[in-house]
Every structure is written in C-alpha cells, then in structure tokens.
Motif scaffolding. Structure first.
Motif, short mmCIF file in Angstrom:
data_model
loop_
_atom_site.label_atom_id
_atom_site.label_comp_id
_atom_site.label_asym_id
_atom_site.label_seq_id
_atom_site.Cartn_x
_atom_site.Cartn_y
_atom_site.Cartn_z
N HIS A 11 0.83 -1.20 0.00
CA HIS A 11 0.00 0.00 0.00
C HIS A 11 0.87 1.26 0.00
O HIS A 11 0.65 2.19 -0.79
CB HIS A 11 -0.92 0.00 1.22
CG HIS A 11 -2.04 0.99 1.14
ND1 HIS A 11 -3.15 0.93 1.94
CD2 HIS A 11 -2.22 2.09 0.36
CE1 HIS A 11 -3.96 1.93 1.65
NE2 HIS A 11 -3.41 2.66 0.69
N VAL A 12 1.88 1.29 0.86
CA VAL A 12 2.77 2.45 0.92
C VAL A 12 3.52 2.60 -0.41
O VAL A 12 3.70 3.71 -0.91
CB VAL A 12 3.77 2.33 2.09
CG1 VAL A 12 4.80 3.46 2.05
CG2 VAL A 12 3.02 2.34 3.42
N ASP A 13 3.94 1.48 -0.98
CA ASP A 13 4.63 1.49 -2.27
C ASP A 13 3.76 2.14 -3.35
O ASP A 13 4.23 2.98 -4.13
CB ASP A 13 4.99 0.06 -2.66
CG ASP A 13 5.71 -0.03 -4.00
OD1 ASP A 13 6.79 0.57 -4.13
OD2 ASP A 13 5.20 -0.71 -4.91
N LYS A 14 2.49 1.78 -3.39
CA LYS A 14 1.57 2.33 -4.39
C LYS A 14 1.31 3.82 -4.14
O LYS A 14 1.15 4.60 -5.08
CB LYS A 14 0.26 1.55 -4.39
CG LYS A 14 0.39 0.16 -4.98
CD LYS A 14 -0.90 -0.62 -4.84
CE LYS A 14 -0.75 -2.03 -5.40
NZ LYS A 14 -1.95 -2.86 -5.16
N ILE A 15 1.27 4.22 -2.88
CA ILE A 15 1.10 5.64 -2.54
C ILE A 15 2.26 6.45 -3.10
O ILE A 15 2.06 7.48 -3.76
CB ILE A 15 0.99 5.83 -1.01
CG1 ILE A 15 -0.38 5.35 -0.53
CG2 ILE A 15 1.22 7.30 -0.63
CD1 ILE A 15 -0.52 5.30 0.99
N ILE A 16 3.48 5.99 -2.85
CA ILE A 16 4.67 6.72 -3.32
C ILE A 16 4.70 6.81 -4.84
O ILE A 16 5.07 7.84 -5.41
CB ILE A 16 5.94 6.03 -2.79
CG1 ILE A 16 5.99 6.12 -1.26
CG2 ILE A 16 7.20 6.69 -3.38
CD1 ILE A 16 7.06 5.26 -0.62
N LYS A 17 4.28 5.75 -5.51
CA LYS A 17 4.32 5.71 -6.97
C LYS A 17 3.24 6.59 -7.61
O LYS A 17 3.35 6.95 -8.79
CB LYS A 17 4.16 4.27 -7.48
CG LYS A 17 5.39 3.40 -7.24
CD LYS A 17 5.13 1.97 -7.67
CE LYS A 17 6.39 1.11 -7.50
NZ LYS A 17 6.12 -0.33 -7.80
N ASN A 18 2.21 6.94 -6.85
CA ASN A 18 1.07 7.65 -7.45
C ASN A 18 0.79 9.03 -6.88
O ASN A 18 -0.17 9.67 -7.27
CB ASN A 18 -0.19 6.79 -7.30
CG ASN A 18 -0.20 5.59 -8.21
OD1 ASN A 18 -0.60 5.67 -9.37
ND2 ASN A 18 0.27 4.45 -7.70
#
Length: 217
Positions: free
Chosen positions: A93-100
């Motif tokens: 979830h954190v990974d997707k936040i950073i990417k978007n």
C-alpha cells in the motif's frame, strides 16, 4: 508489530537519508506533510499508520534529483519497510502511494486510489502552495539557476509529462503550470478548506509581484 516504534525508526531513517537534500525537499518538507496529513486524517476514515508511513516516505528520493528516475524512491522505501518486517499488505500500500502521489504535470490518470493516498496527496500539495509553497518554489528555482520571471516566456499550460519534467522555464511560470491548479485537485474536505486560503495568498503575492516588477506605478 510496534507501530509507534516503526514510526520513530522511519523518522530517523528519513532524517538521515535527506540530510543534504535541497531545501524544498528536505526533512522539513516531510515533517510538514506528515503533520498536515495527520491533521487531515482526523476527518477521514483512514488507516493512520499507513498515512504516517506514506507521508514520511513519499519523497525519500525525488526523481527530480535522481536524473528523472521514478523507481528509486519506491525501491528505497520498500527496502526500508521490509527491513522493518512489516506485513506485505502494508508495504504494498505504501509502495503504491509513493508511486502515485506526484503531480506529473496534472494530466495523467492516477492508476491507484485509496483514502490514505488522498490524505497524503492533499498534504503534499498543500505544502506546494501558500507562503511555504512560494518559498519552496523560489528556493528550487534558485537551486536550478532559473530566471525569476521573464515576460517574454509565457507559461505553458499544455505540457506533456516529459515537457513538464524537463522544463527550465522561469520560476513565476510554475505558479500557472502547477501551483494555481492545485486548489481544484484536492481530494478531501479539509484539504479543500485549507487550500482556499493558501490559494488566495498566492494570488495576492502575484498581484504585488507584478506591481513591483513594473516599478509599482
């Protein structure tokens, strides 16, 4: 999992990693986004732990300072979170936040949505407008040795993502190409309320800037 201990470890990691960062993208930018995200989260149905981690790690390696490489930040954050032995769902979830989270010219369709991302994105965008936003904008312009203003170079409101990333336009242009657009891109009710005041301040600033540019006639 001790969430409080993880947040403290994350703060220490971010401070060390960004110790020599440009002034508009340093630990204090992260600190403000983190604090604002927690404020907005109070009025939203979100996982506060995810919000805090995402806010603290969202700019751990901004692509602007890494030759445009957008993969470095998410990788550094993911490696750190895995070392903290967090569960896969939280890390993903954190990974997707950073990417978007990034503005990227404001024309791309966001590939991932979550309430937590909405909160952090608003907090990050709020730090790009108002008094702090103005200071950060001119600090970055100076860092890149850009003109403050050139009336012969108008803002480009139809840039592609690549044009936006590679722009060397005067700093004042950035107000029209990004900062003044952010008020309408807020996700949360609290974010929208805060943005109104900061947007109005930028408009006042620009009016004064142009008066002084012409000799305050």
């Amino acid at each position: 999992m001790n969430k409080e201990k993880t947040i403290i470890s994350t703060i220490d990691f971010v401070k060390k990693t960004l110790a020599n960062a440009e002034g508009g993208h340093d630990w204090w930018h992260i600190y403000r986004v983190w604090k604002t995200a927690k404020q907005i989260a109070k009025t939203e149905n979100v996982n506060l732990f995810i919000v805090e981690l995402g806010a603290l790690l969202h700019d751990i390696a901004d692509s602007k300072f890494n030759n445009g490489n957008e993969a470095i930040g998410p990788k550094i954050a993911k490696d750190f979170l895995e070392h903290q032995k967090l569960d896969k769902e939280t890390i993903d979830h954190v990974d997707k936040i950073i990417k978007n989270i990034s503005f990227k010219g404001g024309k791309e369709i966001q590939k991932f949505k979550s309430a937590e991302l909405d909160v952090i994105q608003d907090a990050d965008r709020l730090d790009a407008i108002g008094a702090i936003g103005i200071a950060r904008t001119f600090n970055y312009g100076g860092f890149k040795n850009r003109e403050i203003y050139n009336p012969e170079i108008p803002p480009n409101l139809n840039m592609t993502r690549e044009e936006y990333k590679n722009s060397t336009a005067p700093t004042i242009n950035h107000f029209y190409e990004k900062l003044l657009l952010l008020k309408e891109k807020m996700n949360t009710k609290t974010g929208k309320i805060i943005a109104e005041g900061r947007h109005s301040f930028m408009e006042l600033y620009l009016n004064q800037f142009y008066k002084e540019w012409e000799g305050d006639k």
